[in-house]
Structures are given as structure tokens and as C-alpha cells.
Design a protein around this motif. Structure first.
Motif, mmCIF file in Angstrom:
data_model
loop_
_atom_site.group_PDB
_atom_site.id
_atom_site.type_symbol
_atom_site.label_atom_id
_atom_site.label_comp_id
_atom_site.label_asym_id
_atom_site.label_seq_id
_atom_site.Cartn_x
_atom_site.Cartn_y
_atom_site.Cartn_z
ATOM 1 N N THR A 51 0.078 -0.788 -0.487
ATOM 2 C CA THR A 51 0.395 -0.511 0.208
ATOM 3 C C THR A 51 0.796 1.175 0.216
ATOM 4 O OG1 THR A 51 -1.938 -1.143 1.270
ATOM 5 C CG2 THR A 51 -1.848 1.186 0.753
ATOM 6 N N HIS A 52 1.201 1.409 0.767
ATOM 7 C CA HIS A 52 2.585 2.657 1.290
ATOM 8 C C HIS A 52 3.709 2.526 0.061
ATOM 9 C CE1 HIS A 52 5.137 5.557 2.487
ATOM 10 N NE2 HIS A 52 5.695 5.100 2.691
ATOM 11 N N VAL A 53 4.139 1.047 -0.180
ATOM 12 C CA VAL A 53 5.283 0.646 -1.146
ATOM 13 C C VAL A 53 4.349 -0.262 -2.155
ATOM 14 C CG1 VAL A 53 7.446 -0.429 -2.229
ATOM 15 C CG2 VAL A 53 7.440 1.486 -0.396
ATOM 16 N N ALA A 54 4.395 -0.020 -3.231
ATOM 17 C CA ALA A 54 3.000 -1.050 -4.065
ATOM 18 C C ALA A 54 3.990 -1.573 -5.611
ATOM 19 C CB ALA A 54 1.694 -0.064 -4.186
ATOM 20 N N VAL A 55 3.564 -2.507 -5.374
ATOM 21 C CA VAL A 55 4.580 -2.830 -6.778
ATOM 22 C C VAL A 55 3.508 -4.097 -7.607
ATOM 23 C CG1 VAL A 55 6.080 -4.908 -7.438
ATOM 24 C CG2 VAL A 55 6.585 -3.364 -5.790
ATOM 25 N N ASP A 56 2.985 -3.176 -8.830
ATOM 26 C CA ASP A 56 2.266 -4.284 -9.526
ATOM 27 C C ASP A 56 2.798 -5.326 -10.171
ATOM 28 O OD1 ASP A 56 0.129 -5.259 -11.199
ATOM 29 O OD2 ASP A 56 -0.816 -3.503 -12.211
ATOM 30 N N PHE A 57 2.524 -6.053 -9.377
ATOM 31 C CA PHE A 57 2.782 -7.811 -10.079
ATOM 32 C C PHE A 57 2.504 -8.048 -11.454
ATOM 33 C CE2 PHE A 57 4.127 -10.530 -5.993
ATOM 34 C CZ PHE A 57 4.691 -9.000 -5.682
ATOM 35 N N ASP A 63 13.157 -7.240 -12.609
ATOM 36 C CA ASP A 63 14.335 -6.798 -13.220
ATOM 37 C C ASP A 63 15.577 -6.701 -12.375
ATOM 38 O OD1 ASP A 63 15.816 -5.005 -14.996
ATOM 39 O OD2 ASP A 63 15.570 -3.754 -12.569
ATOM 40 N N GLY A 64 14.802 -6.662 -10.936
ATOM 41 C CA GLY A 64 15.415 -6.722 -10.211
ATOM 42 C C GLY A 64 16.379 -4.802 -9.323
ATOM 43 N N ALA A 65 16.374 -4.373 -10.080
ATOM 44 C CA ALA A 65 16.792 -2.419 -10.009
ATOM 45 C C ALA A 65 16.215 -2.870 -8.124
ATOM 46 C CB ALA A 65 16.011 -1.996 -10.982
ATOM 47 N N CYS A 66 15.243 -2.939 -8.235
ATOM 48 C CA CYS A 66 14.504 -2.128 -6.866
ATOM 49 C C CYS A 66 14.497 -2.549 -5.488
ATOM 50 C CB CYS A 66 13.370 -1.969 -6.537
ATOM 51 S SG CYS A 66 12.276 -3.932 -7.185
ATOM 52 N N LEU A 67 15.250 -3.903 -5.629
ATOM 53 C CA LEU A 67 16.200 -4.805 -4.276
ATOM 54 C C LEU A 67 17.597 -4.453 -4.134
ATOM 55 C CD1 LEU A 67 13.866 -7.619 -5.528
ATOM 56 C CD2 LEU A 67 15.364 -8.724 -4.011
ATOM 57 N N GLU A 68 18.078 -4.256 -5.575
ATOM 58 C CA GLU A 68 19.421 -4.061 -5.822
ATOM 59 C C GLU A 68 19.806 -2.113 -5.150
ATOM 60 O OE1 GLU A 68 21.246 -3.802 -9.330
ATOM 61 O OE2 GLU A 68 20.644 -6.145 -9.787
ATOM 62 N N ASP A 69 18.505 -1.417 -5.420
ATOM 63 C CA ASP A 69 18.829 0.061 -5.065
ATOM 64 C C ASP A 69 18.027 0.553 -3.727
ATOM 65 O OD1 ASP A 69 20.115 0.022 -7.070
ATOM 66 O OD2 ASP A 69 19.647 1.123 -8.122
ATOM 67 N N CYS A 70 17.215 0.126 -3.378
ATOM 68 C CA CYS A 70 16.627 0.256 -2.518
ATOM 69 C C CYS A 70 17.426 0.268 -0.749
ATOM 70 C CB CYS A 70 15.539 -0.325 -1.609
ATOM 71 S SG CYS A 70 14.076 -0.144 -0.394
ATOM 72 N N PRO A 71 17.803 1.339 -0.106
ATOM 73 C CA PRO A 71 19.135 2.179 0.661
ATOM 74 C C PRO A 71 18.388 0.299 1.414
ATOM 75 C CG PRO A 71 17.639 3.431 0.270
ATOM 76 C CD PRO A 71 16.865 2.839 -0.288
ATOM 77 N N VAL A 72 16.937 0.424 2.160
ATOM 78 C CA VAL A 72 16.424 -0.304 3.739
ATOM 79 C C VAL A 72 16.241 -1.890 3.256
ATOM 80 C CG1 VAL A 72 16.025 2.617 4.407
ATOM 81 C CG2 VAL A 72 14.232 1.231 3.536
ATOM 82 N N ASP A 73 16.118 -1.728 1.816
ATOM 83 C CA ASP A 73 16.064 -2.936 2.255
ATOM 84 C C ASP A 73 14.579 -3.512 2.419
ATOM 85 O OD1 ASP A 73 18.607 -3.880 1.235
ATOM 86 O OD2 ASP A 73 18.914 -4.638 3.004
ATOM 87 N N VAL A 74 13.096 -3.100 1.402
ATOM 88 C CA VAL A 74 12.275 -2.719 1.697
ATOM 89 C C VAL A 74 11.966 -4.523 0.857
ATOM 90 C CG1 VAL A 74 9.879 -2.189 0.838
ATOM 91 C CG2 VAL A 74 11.353 -1.367 1.883
ATOM 92 N N PHE A 75 12.527 -4.255 -0.641
ATOM 93 C CA PHE A 75 11.862 -5.588 -1.606
ATOM 94 C C PHE A 75 12.715 -7.188 -1.222
ATOM 95 C CE2 PHE A 75 11.596 -1.413 -3.294
ATOM 96 C CZ PHE A 75 10.330 -1.386 -3.392
ATOM 97 N N GLU A 91 7.988 -8.153 -3.695
ATOM 98 C CA GLU A 91 7.442 -8.101 -2.798
ATOM 99 C C GLU A 91 7.810 -6.801 -2.333
ATOM 100 O OE1 GLU A 91 3.509 -8.613 -1.909
ATOM 101 O OE2 GLU A 91 4.370 -11.037 -1.537
ATOM 102 N N PRO A 92 6.875 -6.270 -1.418
ATOM 103 C CA PRO A 92 7.682 -4.948 -0.343
ATOM 104 C C PRO A 92 6.972 -5.489 0.882
ATOM 105 C CG PRO A 92 5.185 -3.890 -1.180
ATOM 106 C CD PRO A 92 5.522 -5.702 -2.598
ATOM 107 N N THR A 93 8.035 -6.391 1.057
ATOM 108 C CA THR A 93 7.918 -6.835 2.782
ATOM 109 C C THR A 93 8.006 -6.512 3.667
ATOM 110 O OG1 THR A 93 8.400 -9.101 1.343
ATOM 111 C CG2 THR A 93 8.337 -8.879 3.878
ATOM 112 N N HIS A 94 8.703 -5.046 4.283
ATOM 113 C CA HIS A 94 9.023 -4.400 4.339
ATOM 114 C C HIS A 94 8.785 -2.933 4.384
ATOM 115 C CE1 HIS A 94 11.676 -7.899 6.078
ATOM 116 N NE2 HIS A 94 11.909 -7.989 5.489
ATOM 117 N N GLU A 95 7.991 -2.712 3.792
ATOM 118 C CA GLU A 95 7.459 -1.429 2.823
ATOM 119 C C GLU A 95 7.202 -0.097 4.638
ATOM 120 O OE1 GLU A 95 3.091 -1.334 1.909
ATOM 121 O OE2 GLU A 95 2.577 -2.722 3.279
ATOM 122 N N ASP A 96 6.846 -1.032 5.715
ATOM 123 C CA ASP A 96 7.120 0.237 6.727
ATOM 124 C C ASP A 96 8.646 0.703 7.149
ATOM 125 O OD1 ASP A 96 7.683 -2.644 7.393
ATOM 126 O OD2 ASP A 96 7.941 -2.178 9.469
#
Ligand code: SF4
Ligand code: F3S
Length: 118
Positions: A51-57, A63-75, A91-96
């Protein structure tokens, strides 16, 4: 691209429904506590996750860029066997934990991510 108005335009799939889907033959994977916005009809339709971080599956092609670049490992990767775009999704598992840096939104090549600051 992901619909930024998904909270208005889609219906949230409830936890009971998620449990049903988890135990069904064509199951999809859900992070704990991550909302899923339908329609969901695995394996072809996986919905929007988070919801706060939303991914349209249904747009994500792993691609994986979001996993590589997120500084706080949300995905985290989850399996979506049989989905036409890719067999794994972000998956935005740690969107909080999100700090609203917007990097993931910028780097996703198919605009599958929406982050709603504030
Ligand atoms: Fe991670 Fe920044 Fe995206 Fe939030 S906005 S999920 S902190 S990359
Ligand atoms: Fe998927 Fe985009 Fe991330 S394609 S893996 S949401 S960068």
C-alpha cells in the motif's frame, strides 16, 4: 504503468482470501501483512502488492533494480510460477521501513512501483 489510484480503483483482497489462495493448487506468494489489491486469479493475475510501497505484480518482470537499490531493503523476491511476465516478483515485504527516497520508482524499467509519501 501501475495505477497510482489503485486504492480507489481496486478492491483489497482480505486475509481470509489470501489464506484460500495460499492453499489452492495454483498458489501465489504473499509477504506477511502485505495487502493485495485485486483482481487476483493465479497464476495469470497477481494483483498489486503493498500500500505505502505498491508493486503491480502483473507489470513487474523481475528486473531486480528495486531490490538492488533500495537503501533499507524493503523488497524480497517471491515466487509466482506461471505468471506470463516472470516467475518471481519484488514483494514490498518491509514497506513499513520505507524512507520515501523514491529510488525504486525511478529505477523500475516498467514503472511497476508506486510509493505514496506521507
Ligand atoms: Fe526503498 Fe526508497 Fe523505494 Fe522506499 S522509496 S521502497 S526506501 S527505494
Ligand atoms: Fe519488478 Fe521493477 Fe523491481 S520490474 S523487480 S518492480 S525494478
Amino acid at each position: 504503468a501501475i495505477d497510482p489510484q489503485f486504492e480507489t480503483n481496486r478492491e483489497k483482497v482480505g486475509e481470509e482470501k489470501l489464506d484460500e489462495l495460499r492453499s489452492s493448487a495454483n498458489q501465489t506468494s504473499f509477504g506477511d501483512g502485505v495487502a493485495v489489491w485485486g483482481p487476483v486469479d493465479p497464476p495469470e493475475k497477481q494483483g498489486i502488492h503493498g500500500t505505502h510501497v505498491a508493486v503491480d505484480f502483473d507489470i513487474c518482470l523481475a528486473d531486480g533494480a528495486c531490490l538492488e537499490d533500495c537503501p533499507v531493503d524493503v523488497f524480497t523476491w517471491v515466487d509466482t510460477p506461471g505468471h506470463p511476465e516472470s516467475d518471481i516478483k519484488a514483494e514490498p515485504t518491509h514497506e513499513d521501513q520505507c524512507i520515501d527516497c523514491m529510488l525504486c520508482v525511478d529505477v523500475c524499467p516498467v514503472d511497476a512501483i508506486d510509493v505514496d509519501p506521507g
